[in-house]
Design a protein around this motif. Structure first.
Motif, PDB file in Angstrom:
ATOM      1  N   ASP A 102      66.686  61.191  47.173  1.00 40.42           N
ATOM      2  CA  ASP A 102      67.496  61.092  46.190  1.00 40.42           C
ATOM      3  C   ASP A 102      68.900  60.116  46.003  1.00 40.42           C
ATOM      4  N   ASP A 167      64.492  65.519  41.949  1.00 35.49           N
ATOM      5  CA  ASP A 167      65.006  66.986  42.136  1.00 35.49           C
ATOM      6  C   ASP A 167      66.318  66.761  42.291  1.00 35.49           C
ATOM      7  N   ASP A 168      66.966  65.839  41.925  1.00 38.54           N
ATOM      8  CA  ASP A 168      68.208  64.939  41.836  1.00 38.54           C
ATOM      9  C   ASP A 168      68.708  64.190  41.068  1.00 38.54           C
ATOM     10  N   ARG A 221      80.839  67.196  33.924  1.00 39.12           N
ATOM     11  CA  ARG A 221      80.519  67.607  35.670  1.00 39.12           C
ATOM     12  C   ARG A 221      81.237  65.989  35.856  1.00 39.12           C
TER      13      ARG A 221
END
Length: 333
Positions: A102, A167-168, A221
């Motif tokens: 990642d 995962d990310d 975000r």
């Protein structure tokens, strides 16, 4: 303030007789050097159908850099979104994320060169819509389960599942200069990338606009400003500028030729003087002082992509600059 290396382009000047394998091998060596020097990121660039073999396949190159390094972040600065199948881009980016644990930062832009659109068979007047559609598809594709997005430009069932699932998910950073494009970055991106065309003051104005847009729309975000600027670290201003100058001028001349569709013998003196003024060159102390001006104006969270890479500079000179950037410049920041 994070400090990265860019923009790797594998270009071949007329006096460069190295093979493609040798030039691409150099990119991997520079990526390892950036990691060993403690830099935060390394970035590729992208163009197509050029006469000097400018790097075209940025995603495979980032995959190779993922295998050649262990910790440094890997960025596309920038991938030209309209020329990608968005589903394949989602797969490729997620795969690089998996290979790199990642570390991918996916920089995107809408493109601008007419001959690239013509040769890919993509209408240039669709570039904004294609880019926005791709961003929405990417975000949906990286979520677990079915796509749940009906793309305007890719006939795929919303029930299809795009893999691998990150995962990310990679942060999406949008390169932009004009106000509508910068505001698009604010609304749709995880970051905005400013290139060497903008002064600190112009970047600051756009950054303020981004903050207003994000506040008005309630966007929470994390968001990062990335700045790309040419520079070189040497024993003196004269030493650093002498090393960077011809490759820098060559690259800027090629960008101008491709955009205008005609060859140039050389850049006008006035333009050469302006380019020299923009570049951040000199001793480690000089470079750190100028980078500090960006940090002070734009904030501690700015990610600066230092650009010493230009065709014609030797691998040894580039590695020495990278080492000094990490060992002598970064600590001063």
């Amino acid at each position: 303030m994070d400090l990265g290396l860019g923009l790797l382009s594998a270009q071949r000047r007329p006096d460069d007789d190295r093979s493609a394998s040798e030039r691409y091998g150099e990119l991997l060596e520079l990526g390892r050097a950036a990691e060993n020097a403690g830099l935060d990121s390394v970035w590729t660039s992208e163009h197509h159908f050029t006469d000097d073999e400018y790097l075209s396949a940025t995603m495979p190159t980032l995959g190779a850099l993922a295998g050649a390094t262990e910790e440094i972040r890997l960025g596309s600065g920038v991938a030209l979104t309209p020329f990608y199948d968005p589903v394949r881009l989602a797969e490729d980016a997620a795969t690089i994320g998996a290979l790199s644990n990642d570390r991918l930062v996916l920089g995107l832009s809408i493109g601008y060169l007419d001959f690239e659109f013509e040769n890919f068979g993509v209408p240039k007047d669709e570039r904004t819509e294609r880019t926005e559609d791709a961003i929405r598809l990417l975000r949906n594709a990286w979520e677990p389960g079915s796509l749940e997005y009906d793309s305007d430009f890719h006939p795929i069932s919303p029930e299809a599942e795009v893999t691998p699932t990150p995962d990310d998910a990679p942060p999406i950073v949008l390169g932009a200069l004009a106000k509508p494009a910068v505001r698009r970055a604010a609304r749709m991106g995880d970051g905005w990338c400013a290139n060497e065309m903008l002064s600190i003051e112009e970047i600051e104005l756009r950054q303020d606009d981004i903050e207003r847009v994000r506040k008005e729309e309630g966007l929470e975000r994390e968001f990062t400003t990335y700045v790309v600027q040419y520079g070189f670290v040497g024993d003196s201003y004269e030493d650093a500028w002498e090393t960077l100058r011809e490759g820098y001028f060559y690259q800027q001349r090629k960008y101008q030729e491709w955009a205008e569709g005609e060859e140039l013998d050389e850049l006008p003196d006035e333009q050469r003087e302006e380019l020299e003024e923009r570049a951040i060159v000199g001793t480690p102390e000089d470079v750190a002082e100028e980078l500090g001006e960006y940090r002070d104006a734009l904030g501690e969270d700015v990610h600066f992509v230092f650009r010493p890479y230009a065709p014609g500079i030797s691998t040894e000179e580039l590695v020495e600059c990278i080492d000094r950037l990490g060992e002598e410049v970064a600590p001063r920041l």
